[in-house]
Structure formats: C-alpha cells, structure tokens
Design a protein around this motif. Structure first.
Motif, PDB file in Angstrom:
ATOM      1  N   PRO A 246       1.041  20.106  -2.315  1.00  0.00           N
ATOM      2  CA  PRO A 246      -0.023  21.048  -2.543  1.00  0.00           C
ATOM      3  C   PRO A 246      -0.348  21.523  -3.905  1.00  0.00           C
ATOM      4  N   GLN A 247      -1.473  22.023  -4.233  1.00  0.00           N
ATOM      5  CA  GLN A 247      -1.673  22.318  -5.598  1.00  0.00           C
ATOM      6  C   GLN A 247      -1.412  23.968  -5.394  1.00  0.00           C
ATOM      7  N   VAL A 248      -0.356  24.373  -6.244  1.00  0.00           N
ATOM      8  CA  VAL A 248      -0.127  25.966  -6.372  1.00  0.00           C
ATOM      9  C   VAL A 248      -0.243  26.231  -8.030  1.00  0.00           C
ATOM     10  N   ASP A 249      -0.849  27.213  -8.278  1.00  0.00           N
ATOM     11  CA  ASP A 249      -1.057  27.550  -9.503  1.00  0.00           C
ATOM     12  C   ASP A 249      -0.517  29.031 -10.002  1.00  0.00           C
ATOM     13  N   ASN A 258      -8.679  40.193 -16.305  1.00  0.00           N
ATOM     14  CA  ASN A 258      -9.696  39.805 -15.557  1.00  0.00           C
ATOM     15  C   ASN A 258      -9.702  38.605 -14.836  1.00  0.00           C
ATOM     16  N   PRO A 259     -10.415  38.422 -13.688  1.00  0.00           N
ATOM     17  CA  PRO A 259     -10.184  37.472 -12.641  1.00  0.00           C
ATOM     18  C   PRO A 259     -10.661  36.092 -12.927  1.00  0.00           C
ATOM     19  N   VAL A 260     -11.155  35.936 -14.153  1.00  0.00           N
ATOM     20  CA  VAL A 260     -11.819  34.408 -14.608  1.00  0.00           C
ATOM     21  C   VAL A 260     -10.708  33.217 -14.517  1.00  0.00           C
ATOM     22  N   ALA A 261      -9.475  33.474 -14.924  1.00  0.00           N
ATOM     23  CA  ALA A 261      -8.617  32.376 -14.629  1.00  0.00           C
ATOM     24  C   ALA A 261      -8.299  32.151 -13.132  1.00  0.00           C
ATOM     25  N   LEU A 262      -8.075  33.095 -12.358  1.00  0.00           N
ATOM     26  CA  LEU A 262      -7.898  33.238 -10.959  1.00  0.00           C
ATOM     27  C   LEU A 262      -8.963  32.405 -10.204  1.00  0.00           C
ATOM     28  N   ASN A 263     -10.184  32.843 -10.452  1.00  0.00           N
ATOM     29  CA  ASN A 263     -11.467  32.354  -9.865  1.00  0.00           C
ATOM     30  C   ASN A 263     -11.529  30.833 -10.032  1.00  0.00           C
ATOM     31  N   ALA A 264     -11.187  30.412 -11.359  1.00  0.00           N
ATOM     32  CA  ALA A 264     -11.187  28.987 -11.885  1.00  0.00           C
ATOM     33  C   ALA A 264     -10.273  28.248 -11.065  1.00  0.00           C
ATOM     34  N   LEU A 265      -9.100  28.758 -10.976  1.00  0.00           N
ATOM     35  CA  LEU A 265      -8.073  27.917 -10.278  1.00  0.00           C
ATOM     36  C   LEU A 265      -8.486  27.941  -8.747  1.00  0.00           C
ATOM     37  N   VAL A 266      -8.932  28.687  -8.106  1.00  0.00           N
ATOM     38  CA  VAL A 266      -9.134  28.715  -6.635  1.00  0.00           C
ATOM     39  C   VAL A 266     -10.434  27.640  -6.566  1.00  0.00           C
ATOM     40  N   ILE A 274       0.309  31.937  -7.269  1.00  0.00           N
ATOM     41  CA  ILE A 274       1.439  32.859  -7.575  1.00  0.00           C
ATOM     42  C   ILE A 274       0.839  33.817  -8.579  1.00  0.00           C
ATOM     43  N   HIS A 275       0.810  35.029  -8.215  1.00  0.00           N
ATOM     44  CA  HIS A 275       0.399  36.157  -9.208  1.00  0.00           C
ATOM     45  C   HIS A 275       1.709  36.872  -9.614  1.00  0.00           C
ATOM     46  N   ALA A 276       1.903  36.460 -10.955  1.00  0.00           N
ATOM     47  CA  ALA A 276       2.867  37.140 -11.857  1.00  0.00           C
ATOM     48  C   ALA A 276       2.656  38.489 -12.442  1.00  0.00           C
ATOM     49  N   GLY A 277       2.832  39.343 -11.367  1.00  0.00           N
ATOM     50  CA  GLY A 277       2.181  40.567 -11.805  1.00  0.00           C
ATOM     51  C   GLY A 277       3.181  41.579 -12.665  1.00  0.00           C
ATOM     52  N   THR A 288      -7.921  42.480  -7.630  1.00  0.00           N
ATOM     53  CA  THR A 288      -7.529  42.590  -6.534  1.00  0.00           C
ATOM     54  C   THR A 288      -8.703  41.924  -5.611  1.00  0.00           C
ATOM     55  N   PRO A 289      -9.785  42.380  -5.963  1.00  0.00           N
ATOM     56  CA  PRO A 289     -10.799  41.648  -4.929  1.00  0.00           C
ATOM     57  C   PRO A 289     -11.040  40.187  -4.941  1.00  0.00           C
ATOM     58  N   SER A 290     -10.758  39.582  -6.131  1.00  0.00           N
ATOM     59  CA  SER A 290     -10.685  38.042  -6.235  1.00  0.00           C
ATOM     60  C   SER A 290      -9.425  37.619  -5.336  1.00  0.00           C
ATOM     61  N   LEU A 291      -8.268  38.325  -5.395  1.00  0.00           N
ATOM     62  CA  LEU A 291      -7.096  37.667  -4.594  1.00  0.00           C
ATOM     63  C   LEU A 291      -7.386  37.967  -3.232  1.00  0.00           C
ATOM     64  N   THR A 292      -7.948  39.103  -2.790  1.00  0.00           N
ATOM     65  CA  THR A 292      -8.406  39.237  -1.355  1.00  0.00           C
ATOM     66  C   THR A 292      -9.390  38.093  -0.754  1.00  0.00           C
ATOM     67  N   ALA A 293     -10.115  37.807  -1.770  1.00  0.00           N
ATOM     68  CA  ALA A 293     -11.277  36.863  -1.360  1.00  0.00           C
ATOM     69  C   ALA A 293     -10.597  35.381  -1.027  1.00  0.00           C
ATOM     70  N   ALA A 294      -9.699  35.254  -1.943  1.00  0.00           N
ATOM     71  CA  ALA A 294      -9.208  34.046  -1.898  1.00  0.00           C
ATOM     72  C   ALA A 294      -8.346  33.599  -0.871  1.00  0.00           C
ATOM     73  N   ARG A 295      -7.665  34.913  -0.375  1.00  0.00           N
ATOM     74  CA  ARG A 295      -6.655  34.674   0.674  1.00  0.00           C
ATOM     75  C   ARG A 295      -7.688  34.510   2.155  1.00  0.00           C
ATOM     76  N   LYS A 296      -8.851  35.322   2.006  1.00  0.00           N
ATOM     77  CA  LYS A 296      -9.702  35.094   3.358  1.00  0.00           C
ATOM     78  C   LYS A 296     -10.296  33.464   3.142  1.00  0.00           C
ATOM     79  N   GLN A 297     -10.500  32.935   2.229  1.00  0.00           N
ATOM     80  CA  GLN A 297     -10.658  31.444   2.101  1.00  0.00           C
ATOM     81  C   GLN A 297      -9.355  30.593   2.602  1.00  0.00           C
ATOM     82  N   GLY A 298      -8.275  31.046   2.729  1.00  0.00           N
ATOM     83  CA  GLY A 298      -7.162  30.398   3.145  1.00  0.00           C
ATOM     84  C   GLY A 298      -6.161  29.881   2.184  1.00  0.00           C
ATOM     85  N   VAL A 299      -6.486  30.608   0.898  1.00  0.00           N
ATOM     86  CA  VAL A 299      -5.166  30.438  -0.223  1.00  0.00           C
ATOM     87  C   VAL A 299      -4.232  31.272   0.025  1.00  0.00           C
TER      88      VAL A 299
END
Length: 360
Positions: A246-249, A258-266, A274-277, A288-299
């Motif tokens: 499975p694709q994991v980034d 900013n969430p640009v890279a995260l949104n592009a990977l999703v 993996i969020h290297a915080g 955080t909003p983009s991470l939360t939205a991604a989780r709701k999409q099943g990521v």
C-alpha cells in the motif's frame, strides 16, 4: 615379546590419537556454517576516482564475486556463496526491491544447507531494508545487513572488515533468534532501532538511545542486549504472495508548515500518512484539518516525530482516540512507514494497527 607388545600398543594409541585429532580438524572444517551473501549494490560495491576519494564516488559498480574475492579471510569463518540480487545505489531502494529481497531470503533460509545470510547494501536506506526484513523474514537463522561508508578503492576502506564481520556474525550460533542485525564499524545493531547518523564518517550507524546489541572483537560476536520487540519468525506479516505494498507517504513538520504536500499525497492515492511532527509528534493548526479530513476518507494517520529519539505519547500532543490516529511509539518516520505499509496488508483497523506499533 612383552616389551615389543607394550611399545606396539603405545604406537597404536598414538596413531589413533593423531587420527582423532585430524578427524576433529576435518570435522571442524566441515562444520563451517554455510552463509549466502546477497549483494544489492551500494558504497560497499563502489569505486572512486582515486584512493583519497571518499565522497563523490560511484556506488554499485563491483559485483558480488569480486567483493568475496577481495576478502579471502571469509573462507576461514564460513562456506560462502554469493548472489547478485540487484545492483543499485540505495537511495533508489523501492517497495518492489524489498519484496524481491524478502522472498529470496525466505526461500534461501528454508533450505537446510543455508545457515545464515549476509546482505550487502548501500547505507542511505540500509536501516529501512533491515527493519522491513525484521518484520518479514520467516526464520530465526541470522540475517545480517552490512555496508560501507567508503568505497573499496579508498585508503582505509571499511567495506572489507565490515563484510568479514558480517559473515562471522551470520555464521555464529550466538546470532540465532536475535532478529535482523546490522554489522558496521565492529558493532552489532538491531534492525528496529539503528539509524544512519552521519553523512560520511565510518561510525555513522548508531542506536543512540536504546543501545547497540554488542561488539565483534577477536573473531567473535559479543551480545550484551537483545530487542524485546517481536521480529522475524514471530511476526504476523507474510509477503510470500504479495506483489505490491500500500502507498504510505511521509509529511514533515516544521515552523509555518502548510497542508499543500499532505493534500497532494492524499489526492495521489496515499493509503497512509506518517506525520513526522515536531517535538512529541505535535500537529500544527494549519495541518490538523487536512489530517482529520484524510482520516475521514479512510487514510490511516500515524503521528511520528522528527526528533529522532523518544516515545511519541498516545493522546499526548493530540487526542488520538478522538481523531482515530495512531502513535508511532519510538519508531522514526521512515520505519513507521514500513510498519504501516505491512500493517495495511493485514487490516485497516486503527486499534489493531496501534497494537502492532506497540508490538514491533
């Protein structure tokens, strides 16, 4: 006659003792462990323009037979065979290469005439390959990864002694059941916790917080620690019939992120992030909003840390229970990615995946 008989008996006994001694030497030679060296490229198989070239050299130019021939002392510690699995610089390591390697290792270790395996590897991603194999090898026989920080053409090249030590370790009964190991700079490290810590020096590989497992000295491995985490034959992962992972980034945290890279990977199809915080895996308000939205999409979202040491505390810097996120425990981001990929071949249940992060 009695005098002659006495001397005859002594002579026969002496001859028998010599014969037994010779047999024991022959037996010792016959009992050398059978070690297969799987070559994948890297600096250990590299060459430079001159003997003082220790950076800017070309990796993955020397084949496995030349690597073995360069260290004739290997014949004293094991019956060695070589096999070129692929020939790459390790920054080009991929999931497909990992699956190929793991399957080949498992086939070889299932054979009674293979006692251990050494894998020569580039140092850039050596720790990742080691951890992938730590989770997917289905044997307690020794598997040892080894590399070099200097090409074989350099003055004081570290590849030959590292290779000798790796074969020595793979041939040792002391290494059985210890998980996948890394042999570098006369030290023994466990696959789960070792990291490359320096861009170019020979002492780059360290386990700075949890500690290396031991030393190799005087042609013998000395173990002082073992990992308490499950590995190899005791894991639940089976890649024998898997052709893709499975694709994991990984998304990196930093000031003003900013969430640009995260949104592009999703959007590109990531099944896990993996969020290297920063710090204890902290989440910036902008992301955080983009991470939360991604989780709701099943990521699947795993909170790791860029710090390099320490436990990422569940429900510490974020409410993981509420967000349905997973905490990476002590795994660094690149190793957390490997575990999440394998976890997703088994389940998409975040609670089960959290269990895996605390198990492996």
């Amino acid at each position: 006659m009695p005098h002659f008989h006495f001397h005859s008996v002594r002579l026969v006994k002496a001859l028998l003792a010599c014969a037994m001694l010779l047999a024991s030497y022959a037996g010792a030679a016959e009992k050398l462990a059978n070690v297969t060296i799987l070559a994948t490229g890297g600096t250990i198989a590299g060459s430079g323009a001159s003997s003082t070239t220790t950076v800017g050299y070309t990796a993955a130019t020397v084949g496995v037979e030349r690597l073995i021939a360069a260290v004739p002392e290997l014949a004293k510690v094991a019956q060695v065979k070589g096999e070129q699995v692929f020939q790459i610089a390790s920054e080009n390591m991929s999931d497909a290469y990992w699956l190929t390697l793991a399957k080949r290792v498992n086939v070889l270790l299932a054979q009674p005439d293979v006692d251990g395996i050494v894998i020569t590897h580039g140092t850039d991603t050596l720790e990742e390959t080691a951890y992938f194999l730590n989770l997917t090898v289905k044997s307690k026989k020794p598997v040892v990864l080894v590399g070099a920080m200097r090409p074989g053409t350099a003055l004081s090249a570290d590849g030959p002694i590292n290779l000798y030590n790796a074969v020595l370790l793979a041939a040792s009964q002391d290494a059985v059941g210890k998980g996948v190991l890394v042999a570098m700079n006369d030290q023994i490290h466990g696959a789960r916790d070792v990291s490359k810590t320096n861009t170019s020096t020979p002492d780059s590989f360290k386990t700075p917080e949890l500690g290396m497992l031991g030393y190799i000295q005087g042609n013998k491995p000395y173990f002082y620690h073992v990992s308490t985490r499950k590995h190899t034959a005791d894991t639940e992962f089976d890649v024998s019939k898997i052709d893709t992972l499975p694709q994991v980034d990984i998304v990196y945290g930093y000031a003003n992120v900013n969430p640009v890279a995260l949104n592009a990977l999703v959007a590109a199809g990531a099944k896990g992030i993996i969020h290297a915080g920063v710090g204890d895996g902290s989440l910036a308000a902008k992301v955080t909003p983009s991470l939360t939205a991604a989780r709701k999409q099943g990521v699947l979202i795993v909170r790791a840390s860029r710090v390099g040491q320490g436990i990422v505390a569940r429900n510490g810097e974020a409410n993981d229970d509420e967000l349905d996120f997973v905490a990476a425990d002590t795994l660094n981001p690149q190793k957390a990615r490997i575990l999440l990929m394998l976890a997703l071949t088994r389940t998409s249940d975040s609670k089960q995946i959290q269990r895996m992060f605390y198990s492996y």
